[in-house]
Structure formats: C-alpha cells, structure tokens
Design an enzyme around this catalytic site. Structure first.
Site, PDB file in Angstrom:
ATOM      1  N   ARG A 141       5.966  51.186  -4.569  1.00 53.92           N
ATOM      2  CA  ARG A 141       4.815  51.993  -4.669  1.00 53.92           C
ATOM      3  C   ARG A 141       4.149  51.692  -5.963  1.00 53.92           C
ATOM      4  O   ARG A 141       2.078  51.570  -5.787  1.00 53.92           O
ATOM      5  CB  ARG A 141       4.402  53.435  -4.137  1.00 53.92           C
ATOM      6  CG  ARG A 141       4.941  53.295  -2.422  1.00 53.92           C
ATOM      7  CD  ARG A 141       4.058  55.157  -2.168  1.00 53.92           C
ATOM      8  NE  ARG A 141       3.342  55.850  -1.974  1.00 53.92           N
ATOM      9  CZ  ARG A 141       2.127  55.658  -1.887  1.00 53.92           C
ATOM     10  NH1 ARG A 141       2.742  55.245  -0.247  1.00 53.92           N
ATOM     11  NH2 ARG A 141       1.318  55.988  -1.748  1.00 53.92           N
ATOM     12  N   GLY A 193      -0.486  51.869  -1.310  1.00 52.95           N
ATOM     13  CA  GLY A 193       0.981  52.030  -0.688  1.00 52.95           C
ATOM     14  C   GLY A 193       1.202  51.268   0.386  1.00 52.95           C
ATOM     15  O   GLY A 193       2.112  51.084  -0.087  1.00 52.95           O
ATOM     16  N   SER A 242      -7.230  61.502  -7.257  1.00 48.07           N
ATOM     17  CA  SER A 242      -7.675  62.299  -6.459  1.00 48.07           C
ATOM     18  C   SER A 242      -7.613  64.391  -6.797  1.00 48.07           C
ATOM     19  O   SER A 242      -5.537  64.202  -6.917  1.00 48.07           O
ATOM     20  CB  SER A 242      -8.028  62.863  -4.672  1.00 48.07           C
ATOM     21  OG  SER A 242      -7.228  63.286  -4.720  1.00 48.07           O
ATOM     22  N   ARG A 247     -12.516  58.057   5.453  1.00 49.04           N
ATOM     23  CA  ARG A 247     -13.450  59.147   5.142  1.00 49.04           C
ATOM     24  C   ARG A 247     -13.430  59.112   3.969  1.00 49.04           C
ATOM     25  O   ARG A 247     -12.991  58.012   3.586  1.00 49.04           O
ATOM     26  CB  ARG A 247     -11.702  60.625   5.493  1.00 49.04           C
ATOM     27  CG  ARG A 247     -10.752  59.619   5.420  1.00 49.04           C
ATOM     28  CD  ARG A 247      -9.414  60.741   5.405  1.00 49.04           C
ATOM     29  NE  ARG A 247      -8.242  60.295   5.138  1.00 49.04           N
ATOM     30  CZ  ARG A 247      -7.207  59.460   6.429  1.00 49.04           C
ATOM     31  NH1 ARG A 247      -7.722  59.481   6.955  1.00 49.04           N
ATOM     32  NH2 ARG A 247      -6.320  59.409   5.922  1.00 49.04           N
ATOM     33  N   LEU A 248     -14.122  60.426   3.822  1.00 47.28           N
ATOM     34  CA  LEU A 248     -14.332  60.702   2.087  1.00 47.28           C
ATOM     35  C   LEU A 248     -13.564  61.415   1.275  1.00 47.28           C
ATOM     36  O   LEU A 248     -13.060  60.863   0.031  1.00 47.28           O
ATOM     37  CB  LEU A 248     -15.648  61.439   2.244  1.00 47.28           C
ATOM     38  CG  LEU A 248     -17.004  61.314   0.986  1.00 47.28           C
ATOM     39  CD1 LEU A 248     -17.358  59.941   0.940  1.00 47.28           C
ATOM     40  CD2 LEU A 248     -18.081  62.529   1.578  1.00 47.28           C
ATOM     41  N   SER A 249     -12.103  61.890   1.600  1.00 44.22           N
ATOM     42  CA  SER A 249     -11.516  62.360   1.217  1.00 44.22           C
ATOM     43  C   SER A 249     -12.004  62.954   0.191  1.00 44.22           C
ATOM     44  O   SER A 249     -11.248  62.862  -1.334  1.00 44.22           O
ATOM     45  CB  SER A 249     -10.483  61.117   0.429  1.00 44.22           C
ATOM     46  OG  SER A 249      -9.960  61.048   2.232  1.00 44.22           O
ATOM     47  N   GLU A 307     -24.990  55.248   2.188  1.00 43.42           N
ATOM     48  CA  GLU A 307     -24.573  54.398   3.690  1.00 43.42           C
ATOM     49  C   GLU A 307     -23.231  53.822   3.036  1.00 43.42           C
ATOM     50  O   GLU A 307     -22.513  53.794   1.692  1.00 43.42           O
ATOM     51  CB  GLU A 307     -25.467  52.838   3.125  1.00 43.42           C
ATOM     52  CG  GLU A 307     -26.163  52.697   3.588  1.00 43.42           C
ATOM     53  CD  GLU A 307     -27.170  53.544   4.689  1.00 43.42           C
ATOM     54  OE1 GLU A 307     -26.453  53.129   6.077  1.00 43.42           O
ATOM     55  OE2 GLU A 307     -28.329  54.131   5.072  1.00 43.42           O
ATOM     56  N   ASN A 356      -4.201  64.286  -4.917  1.00 41.28           N
ATOM     57  CA  ASN A 356      -2.890  63.327  -5.261  1.00 41.28           C
ATOM     58  C   ASN A 356      -1.874  63.890  -6.144  1.00 41.28           C
ATOM     59  O   ASN A 356      -0.677  63.392  -5.956  1.00 41.28           O
ATOM     60  CB  ASN A 356      -3.235  62.561  -5.653  1.00 41.28           C
ATOM     61  CG  ASN A 356      -4.690  61.502  -5.115  1.00 41.28           C
ATOM     62  OD1 ASN A 356      -5.319  60.796  -5.395  1.00 41.28           O
ATOM     63  ND2 ASN A 356      -3.616  61.032  -3.825  1.00 41.28           N
ATOM     64  N   ASP A 408      -8.700  52.962  -1.340  1.00 38.11           N
ATOM     65  CA  ASP A 408      -7.402  53.126  -1.142  1.00 38.11           C
ATOM     66  C   ASP A 408      -6.236  52.175  -0.976  1.00 38.11           C
ATOM     67  O   ASP A 408      -6.865  50.124  -0.094  1.00 38.11           O
ATOM     68  CB  ASP A 408      -7.713  54.065   0.303  1.00 38.11           C
ATOM     69  CG  ASP A 408      -6.928  54.823   0.534  1.00 38.11           C
ATOM     70  OD1 ASP A 408      -5.311  54.837   0.449  1.00 38.11           O
ATOM     71  OD2 ASP A 408      -7.348  55.333   1.966  1.00 38.11           O
ATOM     72  N   GLY A 409      -5.332  52.068  -0.317  1.00 43.59           N
ATOM     73  CA  GLY A 409      -4.018  51.075   0.359  1.00 43.59           C
ATOM     74  C   GLY A 409      -2.777  50.641  -0.546  1.00 43.59           C
ATOM     75  O   GLY A 409      -2.588  49.547  -0.173  1.00 43.59           O
TER      76      GLY A 409
HETATM   77  C1  IPE Z   1      -7.983  58.463  -1.766  1.00 45.02           C
HETATM   78  O1  IPE Z   1      -6.843  58.199  -0.997  1.00 45.02           O
HETATM   79  C2  IPE Z   1      -7.755  58.671  -3.454  1.00 45.02           C
HETATM   80  C3  IPE Z   1      -8.290  57.933  -3.923  1.00 45.02           C
HETATM   81  C4  IPE Z   1      -8.357  56.427  -3.955  1.00 45.02           C
HETATM   82  C5  IPE Z   1      -7.570  58.110  -5.304  1.00 45.02           C
HETATM   83  P1  IPE Z   1      -6.143  58.861  -0.463  1.00 45.02           P
HETATM   84  O2  IPE Z   1      -5.359  58.200   0.091  1.00 45.02           O
HETATM   85  O3  IPE Z   1      -5.045  60.174  -1.741  1.00 45.02           O
HETATM   86  O4  IPE Z   1      -6.337  60.168   0.852  1.00 45.02           O
HETATM   87  P2  IPE Z   1      -5.882  60.557   2.042  1.00 45.02           P
HETATM   88  O5  IPE Z   1      -5.253  61.618   1.703  1.00 45.02           O
HETATM   89  O6  IPE Z   1      -5.850  59.033   3.042  1.00 45.02           O
HETATM   90  O7  IPE Z   1      -7.269  61.372   2.513  1.00 45.02           O
HETATM   91  C1  IPE Z   2      -4.829  54.861  -2.977  1.00 43.78           C
HETATM   92  O1  IPE Z   2      -3.631  53.920  -3.316  1.00 43.78           O
HETATM   93  C2  IPE Z   2      -4.614  54.935  -4.944  1.00 43.78           C
HETATM   94  C3  IPE Z   2      -4.954  56.255  -4.804  1.00 43.78           C
HETATM   95  C4  IPE Z   2      -4.528  57.846  -4.029  1.00 43.78           C
HETATM   96  C5  IPE Z   2      -4.564  57.075  -6.171  1.00 43.78           C
HETATM   97  P1  IPE Z   2      -2.499  55.404  -2.111  1.00 43.78           P
HETATM   98  O2  IPE Z   2      -1.401  55.150  -2.605  1.00 43.78           O
HETATM   99  O3  IPE Z   2      -3.196  56.261  -1.200  1.00 43.78           O
HETATM  100  O4  IPE Z   2      -1.961  53.694  -1.436  1.00 43.78           O
HETATM  101  P2  IPE Z   2      -1.962  54.493   1.038  1.00 43.78           P
HETATM  102  O5  IPE Z   2      -3.242  55.431   1.376  1.00 43.78           O
HETATM  103  O6  IPE Z   2      -0.583  54.664   0.473  1.00 43.78           O
HETATM  104  O7  IPE Z   2      -1.065  52.924   1.095  1.00 43.78           O
HETATM  105 MG    MG Z   3      -3.985  55.844   0.473  1.00 43.35          MG
END
Ligand code: IPE
Ligand code: IPE
Ligand code: MG
Length: 238
Positions: free
Chosen positions: A27, A17, A59, A188-190, A201, A62, A14-15
C-alpha cells in the site's frame, strides 16, 4: 455558466491503496505514487489561474489504520516536506497546512513551519496540505478558541457571525473552494471541509489518485464550467 477557472480547488486524493492492490504492491508504494502524482499535477497546473489547492493528505480518522501504514504515511510526509524545503529556491509554490499538527512528530511540525515561512512570498499556487485534518475537529477547535475569546471578553456572543466563525477555522483568509474533486469512485466528503464546501461543486471520477493527471484536472474544471451555480437564487435570464 461559470466560465471562469475556480480560484480554489479541494482534492480528496483517494484510491492509493487500491492502485497498489491491483498491482500486488505494498500500500505504501501506492501512497508514494500518489505523492508523485500530486507533484506532477502541481507543476502542470502552475499558470492556469488556480490560486489555491487544498489536498487531503491525512484525515483525523486515518489513525485507525494499521500501525505500519500510519508510520509509512508519516515518513512519506516527512520526506516530501524535506524535499519541498530543499527545492524551495526553484519552486513557485506557497505551502502551508490545515489540520491539527500538535500531535505529529516534532520534526514534521518544525519543518512545516519552516516551509510555510520560506515559501510565503512565492508567486505560484497556494498549496494547503490537510494533515491530521477533520472538518468536525476543525470546528471543535474553533469553538474552543471562540469560547475562550468570549470568556475573556474579547468578543461578545452577539458578535458571532458566519464571517467570524470562518475566521476561527484553519482556512481563515482563504476563499471557499468552488470545486471539490474526489477520485476512486467514492461519493462522500469523509470530513473534508464541511463548512467551506456548503456551496462547492463536486466532481467525482473513478480514476485512482496515482493515475490522476492534468487532463483529468482540466476535465473537472470543464465540468465545473458547465454547472449552473445558483446559490439559492434563480439566475434569471441565464
Ligand atoms: C479520505 O479518504 C482521506 C484522505 C484522502 C486523506 P479515506 O480513504 O480515508 O476515506 P473513507 O474512509 O473511504 O471515507
Ligand atoms: C488515500 O488513499 C490516501 C489516504 C487516505 C492517506 P487510500 O489509502 O484511502 O486508498 P484506498 O481508498 O484504500 O484505495
Ligand atoms: Mg480511501
């Protein structure tokens, strides 16, 4: 203490973006840097003793994102799968996917199938890519298949056990992840591996995914090795 290397690590990448936003970049470039970070990590982690790595790439939730981000992510996945096919000869990775592929473009489905077939005898890490994956969707699909098996008399309701349920999930045959890592400071687990993570863990880091390195993975493993895993028991004498 669990001094051993986890056999299976789940990673919520994650992160991407926020990584791009900080640099005033689109992005999708963050997603590209994220895919490169994964590539580097997998090469560096080869030989450490990790048997399985499951990465959350896309996901079931997404799809809610803007159309250009979704199509950008699909194109990036298409490109990476083609690259993995091209590099298969020299690669050590065994690659498959979890999640519902049936709604993806036909060429992506076919190439994932092909990649799974041509990489199945590789000696390295089993890479499971979660694409259009959601834990609840996975359990729903398992329920449907199981219900049909009951209806046709293949299994009896009394035969339903935790092991039987697990055998209907996308992760059938893969041990549960001992360690789950999530980057970018979200706790979170999302919808990632909810059934399989019952006793995992968790390791959270503020690092954004494109910045995650092998040293961060080693830190996560060291943290895991200091945990006292009790599984509901008491670990007396430890
Ligand atoms: C979880 O991240 C899905 C992936 C890393 C592919 P998200 O960015 O979609 O999760 P939320 O929306 O913050 O819960
Ligand atoms: C995770 O990065 C990748 C996917 C969910 C596909 P994000 O796109 O969720 O990045 P942030 O959370 O917006 O920073
Ligand atoms: Mg994200």
């Amino acid at each position: 203490m669990a001094k051993e290397i986890p056999k299976h690590i789940g990673i919520i990448m994650d992160g991407n973006g926020r990584w791009a936003k900080k640099r005033f970049l689109p992005r999708i470039l963050g997603h590209r840097r994220g895919a490169e970070a994964l590539d580097r990590l997998l090469k560096a982690a080869d030989g450490m003793g990790i048997e399985h790595i499951t990465v959350y790439a896309f996901s079931t939730e997404n799809w809610k994102r803007a159309e250009d981000e979704v199509s950008g992510l699909m194109n990036l996945m298409r490109e990476y799968i083609q690259d993995y096919i091209r590099d298969n000869e020299t690669s050590r990775l065994k690659i498959d996917s979890i999640g519902d592929l049936s709604v993806l473009d036909e060429d992506i489905q076919q190439n994932i199938k092909l990649l799974k077939e041509i990489s199945k005898d590789k000696p390295g890490i089993n890479l499971h890519i979660a694409i259009n994956y959601g834990g609840r969707d996975e359990i729903k699909r398992a329920f449907k298949t199981m219900a049909n098996a009951i209806k046709s008399g293949e299994i009896a309701p009394d035969e339903i056990s935790e092991e039987l349920i697990a055998s209907y999930l996308d992760t059938a045959g893969v041990p549960d992840p001992e360690l789950i890592i999530r980057t970018s400071g979200e706790y979170r687990l999302s919808n990632f591996l909810p059934w399989q993570s019952a006793y995992s863990e968790f390791y959270f880091t503020d690092k954004l995914w494109p910045d995650f390195t092998i040293d961060d993975l080693k830190d996560a493993i060291a943290s895991y090795q200091n945990r006292d895993r009790r599984f509901g028991g008491r670990n007396e004498g430890k």
